[in-house]
Design an enzyme around this catalytic site. Structure first.
Site, PDB file in Angstrom:
ATOM      1  N   CYS A 284     -16.396   1.877   0.364  1.00  0.00           N
ATOM      2  CA  CYS A 284     -15.249   0.995   0.627  1.00  0.00           C
ATOM      3  C   CYS A 284     -14.830   1.035   2.095  1.00  0.00           C
ATOM      4  CB  CYS A 284     -14.082   1.386  -0.271  1.00  0.00           C
ATOM      5  SG  CYS A 284     -13.589   3.106  -0.051  1.00  0.00           S
TER       6      CYS A 284
ATOM      7  N   HIS B  99      -7.108   1.059  -6.636  1.00  0.00           N
ATOM      8  CA  HIS B  99      -7.378   0.161  -5.501  1.00  0.00           C
ATOM      9  C   HIS B  99      -8.064  -1.091  -6.070  1.00  0.00           C
ATOM     10  CE1 HIS B  99      -7.758  -1.174  -1.514  1.00  0.00           C
ATOM     11  NE2 HIS B  99      -8.582  -0.299  -0.993  1.00  0.00           N
TER      12      HIS B  99
ATOM     13  N   ASP C 145     -17.105   7.325  -1.581  1.00  0.00           N
ATOM     14  CA  ASP C 145     -15.870   7.142  -0.813  1.00  0.00           C
ATOM     15  C   ASP C 145     -15.538   8.495  -0.186  1.00  0.00           C
ATOM     16  OD1 ASP C 145     -13.423   6.252   0.206  1.00  0.00           O
ATOM     17  OD2 ASP C 145     -12.348   6.451  -1.703  1.00  0.00           O
TER      18      ASP C 145
ATOM     19  N   ARG D 216       0.875  -1.184   0.000  1.00  0.00           N
ATOM     20  CA  ARG D 216       0.000   0.000   0.000  1.00  0.00           C
ATOM     21  C   ARG D 216       0.906   1.225   0.000  1.00  0.00           C
ATOM     22  NH1 ARG D 216      -5.344   1.319   3.434  1.00  0.00           N
ATOM     23  NH2 ARG D 216      -6.111   0.037   1.721  1.00  0.00           N
TER      24      ARG D 216
ATOM     25  N   ARG E 296     -13.993  -8.445   1.140  1.00  0.00           N
ATOM     26  CA  ARG E 296     -12.571  -8.195   0.893  1.00  0.00           C
ATOM     27  C   ARG E 296     -11.771  -9.457   1.227  1.00  0.00           C
ATOM     28  NH1 ARG E 296     -10.321  -3.136   1.032  1.00  0.00           N
ATOM     29  NH2 ARG E 296      -8.525  -4.272   0.246  1.00  0.00           N
TER      30      ARG E 296
ATOM     31  N   GLN F  64      -9.996  -3.685  -3.805  1.00  0.00           N
ATOM     32  CA  GLN F  64     -11.290  -3.173  -3.362  1.00  0.00           C
ATOM     33  C   GLN F  64     -12.339  -3.368  -4.461  1.00  0.00           C
ATOM     34  OE1 GLN F  64     -12.101  -1.451  -0.276  1.00  0.00           O
ATOM     35  NE2 GLN F  64     -14.109  -1.934  -1.084  1.00  0.00           N
TER      36      GLN F  64
END
Ligand code: CP
Ligand code: NVA
Length: 305
Positions: free
Chosen positions: A264, A129, A224, A102, A292, A132
Site C-alpha cells: 500500500c 483502511h 505492509d 484519517r 487510489r 486502500q
C-alpha cells in the site's frame, strides 16, 4: 445517510458497483477528463496522521471532478481534544458536502458518521483502511480480469490494511491467506466479520504463522509496514519479531510464476520488502498507488455525486 467506514457495512453488489464505476471514471479521465459532477461541492479532509496518497488522491479526485477539497491537520481541528467528535461532525456538515477522516481510534470515524449530516469516508483508522483495499481490488481486477478464486497472500502485520483486504477478498470470493507472527494476527473482529462474507461468496480465509505456507501458489503477494503510524515506540521490538516475514526473492519464488507483488506504501525497503522485489518485474506498487485516485473518485461519486 450512506458512509464508507468498513467493507462489512457494504454489500458485495455495492462494492462491485464501485469497481465498475472506478473503471469508468478512469477511462473517462484518460479520454480527456471527467465530467464536473462535483461542481459546487467541497470535501473536508480531517487528518490525525500523516498521508501522501490518501490526501493527494482525494484532493486531486475532487478537483478533477469539478469540486474542491480542504485538508484539516491535527493542529487545526484537534478531533476529540479541542472539540468533541460530535460537535465537529455537525459543524463540518453545515459547511461541506462530505468528510474524509484519517484517525487513530476507529470509534472517532464511527462517531463522525453518527453525527454527520453528510457522508463520512474512512481514510484509515487503526482498525481499517477500506479505500486502500478497494483501490487494490481495482488493480487486481485490471491485472487478472477477475477477482474470484485468486489467491491473495498477505505477509507481515495483521493491521488495518490486512483487515480491510481480508474483508475485500471475502466479498469478491478470493482465497485469502495471511502469515503473521504469533500475537500479531488479524483482530478477532476482522476475522468474525470476514468469515460469513467469504462463505456467502465462495471465498476462503486461512491463517498461518509460516510465510512460506501462506505464499505457496499465490497470485498476489501483499505486504505492509511492520510499524504502523502510532506504533513508533514499538519499532525496535517489532523489527526483530517481523524479520522472518520479509517479502524477498526467496519468499516470492514460492508464489505463482505470474504473481504480482503489492504494497500500500509507504514502503520500508530492506524491512518488509526488498528493493529487488519492490522494483522487480512482479511489482505493481506504482499502478496500485495510481488506482487510489480512480477508486477515490468512485467512492466520492457514489456517496456525494
Ligand atoms: N497507502 C496510503 O494510505 O498512503 P498514505 O498514508 O500516504 O496516505
Ligand atoms: N498500516 C499502515 C498503513 C499506512 C498507509 C499504517 O497504519 O501506518
Amino acid at each position: 445517510m450512506k458512509h464508507f467506514i468498513t467493507l462489512s457495512d457494504w454489500s458485495t453488489k455495492e462494492l462491485w458497483n464501485l469497481i465498475d464505476l472506478a473503471v469508468h471514471l478512469k477511462f473517462e479521465w484518460k479520454s480527456g477528463g471527467n465530467r464536473p459532477v462535483m461542481h459546487g461541492k467541497v470535501l473536508a479532509m480531517v487528518f490525525e496522521k500523516p498521508s501522501l496518497r490518501t490526501r493527494v488522491s482525494f484532493e486531486v479526485a475532487m478537483k478533477q471532478l469539478g469540486g474542491d477539497a480542504m485538508r484539516l491537520g491535527p493542529d487545526e481541528i484537534g478531533l476529540g481534544k479541542r472539540e468533541s467528535v460530535s460537535d465537529i461532525a455537525r459543524v463540518l456538515s453545515a459547511y461541506t458536502q462530505g468528510i474524509m477522516a484519517r484517525v487513530f481510534n476507529h470509534d472517532h470515524v464511527v462517531g463522525l458518521a453518527k453525527w454527520s449530516d453528510v457522508p463520512v469516508i474512512n481514510g484509515l483508522s487503526d482498525a481499517h483502511h477500506p479505500c486502500q483495499a478497494m483501490g487494490d481490488m481495482l488493480t487486481i481486477y485490471e491485472h487478472f480480469g477477475r477477482l474470484e478464486r485468486l489467491k491473495l497472500a498477505y505477509v507481515g502485520d495483521g493491521n488495518n490494511v490486512a483487515a480491510s483486504l481480508a474483508l475485500a477478498a471475502a466479498h469478491f470470493g478470493m482465497h485469502f491467506t495471511i502469515a503473521t507472527p504469533e500475537g500479531y494476527g488479524l483482530s478477532e473482529d476482522a476475522l468474525e466479520d470476514a468469515a460469513p462474507i467469504a462463505e456467502r461468496n465462495g471465498g476462503k480465509i486461512e491463517v498461518y504463522n509460516d510465510p512460506h505456507k501462506a505464499v505457496e501458489g499465490a497470485d498476489i503477494v501483499y505486504t505492509d509496514t511492520w510499524v504502523s503510524m502510532g506504533q513508533e515506540k514499538e519499532t525496535e521490538q517489532r523489527l526483530k519479531i517481523f524479520d522472518p516475514y520479509q517479502v524477498n526473492d526467496t519468499l516470492l519464488s514460492r508464489a505463482n510464476k505470474y504473481s504480482i507483488v503489492m504494497h500500500c506504501l509507504p514502503a520500508h525497503r530492506g524491512q518488509e520488502i526488498t528493493d529487488e522485489v519492490a522494483d522487480g518485474s512482479h511489482s505493481v506498487i506504482f499502478p496500485q498507488a495510481e488506482n487510489r485516485l480512480h477508486m477515490q473518485k468512485a467512492i466520492l461519486v457514489e456517496l456525494m455525486g
